[in-house]
Structure formats: structure tokens, C-alpha cells
Write an enzyme that holds these catalytic residues in place. Structure first.
Site, short mmCIF file in Angstrom:
data_model
loop_
_atom_site.label_atom_id
_atom_site.label_comp_id
_atom_site.label_asym_id
_atom_site.label_seq_id
_atom_site.Cartn_x
_atom_site.Cartn_y
_atom_site.Cartn_z
N CYS A 127 84.40 21.48 -42.65
CA CYS A 127 84.08 19.95 -42.71
C CYS A 127 85.02 19.42 -41.81
CB CYS A 127 84.15 19.56 -44.17
SG CYS A 127 83.46 17.92 -44.29
N ASP A 196 89.85 17.01 -51.49
CA ASP A 196 89.19 15.73 -52.01
C ASP A 196 90.04 15.40 -53.25
OD1 ASP A 196 86.97 16.45 -50.49
OD2 ASP A 196 86.71 14.34 -50.69
P1 RI2 Z 1 91.20 14.34 -45.26
C1 RI2 Z 1 86.12 14.95 -46.69
O1 RI2 Z 1 84.93 14.62 -47.80
C2 RI2 Z 1 85.99 16.61 -46.69
O2 RI2 Z 1 85.70 17.05 -47.98
C3 RI2 Z 1 87.55 16.72 -46.36
O3 RI2 Z 1 87.94 18.27 -46.61
C4 RI2 Z 1 88.20 15.62 -47.50
O4 RI2 Z 1 87.42 14.69 -47.34
C5 RI2 Z 1 89.60 15.56 -46.97
O5 RI2 Z 1 89.64 14.80 -45.82
P2 RI2 Z 1 83.59 13.52 -47.43
O6 RI2 Z 1 84.40 12.19 -47.45
O7 RI2 Z 1 91.73 13.45 -46.28
O8 RI2 Z 1 83.71 13.77 -46.01
O9 RI2 Z 1 91.98 15.54 -45.05
O10 RI2 Z 1 82.73 13.77 -48.27
O11 RI2 Z 1 90.64 13.38 -44.01
#
Ligand code: RI2
Length: 309
Positions: A127, A196
Site C-alpha cells: 500500500c 492504521d
Molecule cells: P501512514 C493507509 O490506509 C494504509 O493502510 C497505510 O498503511 C496506512 O494508512 C498508514 O499510512 P488508507 O487511508 O500513516 O489508504 O503511514 O486506507 O501514511
């Protein structure tokens, strides 16, 4: 409710603002802006209005506890406010402090994690995690020589953001489809993912597919590390609450939103990785084992453990 609250909630819901850390700061910043523009009310009306604003922001996405923690940190002194002026400055100060601590945490994590990367490493990430990418960019800045494999991350394909960012940082990066994870795992010696939410038992809730990456890494004896600010540790799990896993629409999975007749689509956004697959959490407090998460949460919330709901 004001535009800044409705607009921010909408941007988070529709994932124009995404990433657990970023969306927490955006939600808190919306409360700060709302407070700065608040005119003509009483303490009582402000308390009601800011609570309503917080509820709207919190309802935007259910899983990342960073948003919940940020909003609760910002409104922590609500029961102590005695005047409107005191209330306004409390929200502004606490909200700003949360955002700056969160940004500072990100840079400490980058430094801590970069120490773990050595020349010749082949990393894998899933991701798009600003915390994980911060580590890789810092290691590159320090002159380390390593490669990264990055998953596509269906259905939103946030892997495209990841590979673009890494390529712009001049890091050797290869994109794979999610189902190629086991195939490439024999080439990998360390996995860095974001978070998350982290439970008090050290389990990780992160983008769907993370647990498959973790079990493949476990099978191959590859180090699996989670890069996260400790404000993604969930105090709610201290009192036995489970984490809500967001489900989104079929249109995100099926191109053009056209689902064949009689076909159902299940689109969970996150999954749960058991702590036994996780070597370490790389945080602003240092690198810690999954078993240490409980201690951090318990010491932080020892006086108000029952108010975490
Ligand atoms: P940072 C994202 O969720 C991904 O799951 C990623 O690993 C997590 O947030 C943490 O991101 P989404 O918002 O805080 O894309 O490290 O559903 O940037």
C-alpha cells in the site's frame, strides 16, 4: 455545520485525504480551523457545536484510531473549560500540539527505521505508508544502497503513489501485483509496512492484504516490521473493544461499477495481522516488540482507562 468540517469529512470519506497519519492531522486541523472561525456563541453552544463537529469528522472513516486519538487529544480538557475564551484556546493549542507532535514523530521514525536498513537490502512494502516511505527516503538520503518491491494494493492501487514517490527519491523500485507477494518473498530480506491501528495485544490493522504479506514473510523467515506513530495504538482495545474494519462499495472492486447479475462483492479495506508475525514496531519512542504496546497504552491511559470509549 460549517464548510470546513463537512468538506474535511467528505475528503476523508472519499479518500482524497488518506493515510492514517495524514487523515488524523486533517481531522484535527479542521477542528482547529472551525474553532478559529467560531464567533458569537456561548460556552454551552460551543461545547455542543464542537462535539457535533467531532462526531462528523469521526464518522468519516471508522478504522484508523489515529483520527479518534487526535480528536480526543484535542478535546481532552472539555470538562474543565470555564469560559468560551478558555475553550477556544484549549482546542487551538491542543490541536496544534497534536499535529506538530505527529509530524515530529514521523521524522523520528524515519531516522530510527533508516538505521535498520543496510547496503544490499531488498525491501518489500504494501500500500502507501508515509511512515514506511519516510524510512526508505531517509536511508537513501544517508547513501544506503537498497532495492524496494512495492505491491499494487488493489482496489485503490495506492502502490502507484508509493512507486512514484520512491522513484522520485531515486530509489530502485519494482512494482508487483498483490498476488505476486509469495513469488518475490525469496528475494526479500525485510518488510516495512504502515499501520492504521495497533491493538493493546500488539496486533496490526492495516491495508487489506497486509496479513498475507506477513504470513508469507513468516514462512520465508523474513523480518516484518511496522512503521507507526504511537498515536495509532488504540486505547479502546485496552478495555476490550474490537476494531471496526471498514467495508467500501462494490464500485471500487469492479471496473465501472458494473457488477454482473447475481454477483455479490465483498470489499473489506483492512485486515488483522497477528502479533506472532511481527518482529517490531518502529515508533517515535523507539523500536519495540508487539508485547510492548500494552505497556505504552497502559502508562498513557492509567488515570482514565475507563474514559477511553
Ligand atoms: P501512514 C493507509 O490506509 C494504509 O493502510 C497505510 O498503511 C496506512 O494508512 C498508514 O499510512 P488508507 O487511508 O500513516 O489508504 O503511514 O486506507 O501514511
Amino acid at each position: 455545520m460549517s464548510d470546513i468540517i463537512a468538506d474535511t469529512a467528505d475528503e476523508i470519506r472519499t479518500m482524497r485525504i488518506r493515510g492514517a497519519g495524514r487523515l488524523a492531522r486533517a481531522g484535527v486541523n479542521a477542528l482547529v480551523c472551525y474553532t478559529q472561525r467560531y464567533t458569537g456563541g456561548t460556552l454551552k453552544s460551543f461545547k455542543e457545536d464542537i462535539s457535533r463537529a467531532a462526531d462528523i469528522i469521526l464518522a468519516s472513516r471508522p478504522t484508523a484510531v489515529s483520527l479518534w486519538n487526535g480528536i480526543h487529544e484535542t478535546l481532552e480538557e472539555k470538562d474543565l473549560w470555564e469560559t468560551l475564551e478558555e475553550a477556544l484556546s484549549s482546542v487551538e493549542d491542543r490541536g496544534r500540539t497534536f499535529c506538530s507532535m505527529s509530524e515530529k514523530a514521523a521524522s523520528i521514525i524515519a531516522e530510527e527505521g533508516a538505521k535498520m536498513i543496510v547496503d544490499g537490502d531488498v525491501l518489500l512494502t504494501h500500500c502507501n505508508s508515509s511512515a514506511a516511505l519516510g524510512i526508505m527516503k531517509e536511508a537513501k538520503r544517508q547513501g544506503k544502497d537498497f532495492k524496494v518491491y512495492a505491491t499494487e494494493s488493489r482496489p485503490w492501487r495506492q502502490g502507484l503513489i508509493t512507486v512514484t514517490e520512491l522513484a522520485e527519491a531515486d530509489i530502485d523500485v519494482t512494482m508487483i501485483v498483490d498476488s505476486a507477494v509469495r513469488t518475490v518473498m525469496s528475494r526479500i530480506n525485510r518488510v516495512f509496512v504502515g499501520a492504521d491501528t495497533v491493538t493493546s495485544a500488539g496486533m496490526l490493522i492495516n491495508k487489506i492484504g497486509t496479513s498475507q504479506v506477513a504470513s508469507a514473510a513468516f514462512e520465508y523467515g523474513v523480518q516484518f516490521d511496522v512503521c507507526t506513530e504511537t498515536f495509532k495504538f488504540s486505547p479502546k482495545t485496552l478495555v476490550g473493544e474490537t476494531v471496526t474494519i471498514e467495508e467500501r462499495g462494490a464500485d471500487e472492486v469492479v471496473t465501472g461499477g458494473k457488477v454482473p447479475a447475481k454477483v455479490k462483492v465483498f470489499n473489506p479495506v483492512f485486515d488483522i495481522t497477528p502479533s506472532k508475525y511481527i518482529n517490531a514496531y518502529v515508533t517515535e519512542l523507539g523500536v519495540m516488540s508487539p508485547g510492548s504496546v500494552y505497556g505504552v497504552l497502559a502508562s498513557r491511559h492509567e488515570n482514565n482507562i475507563l474514559r477511553t470509549r
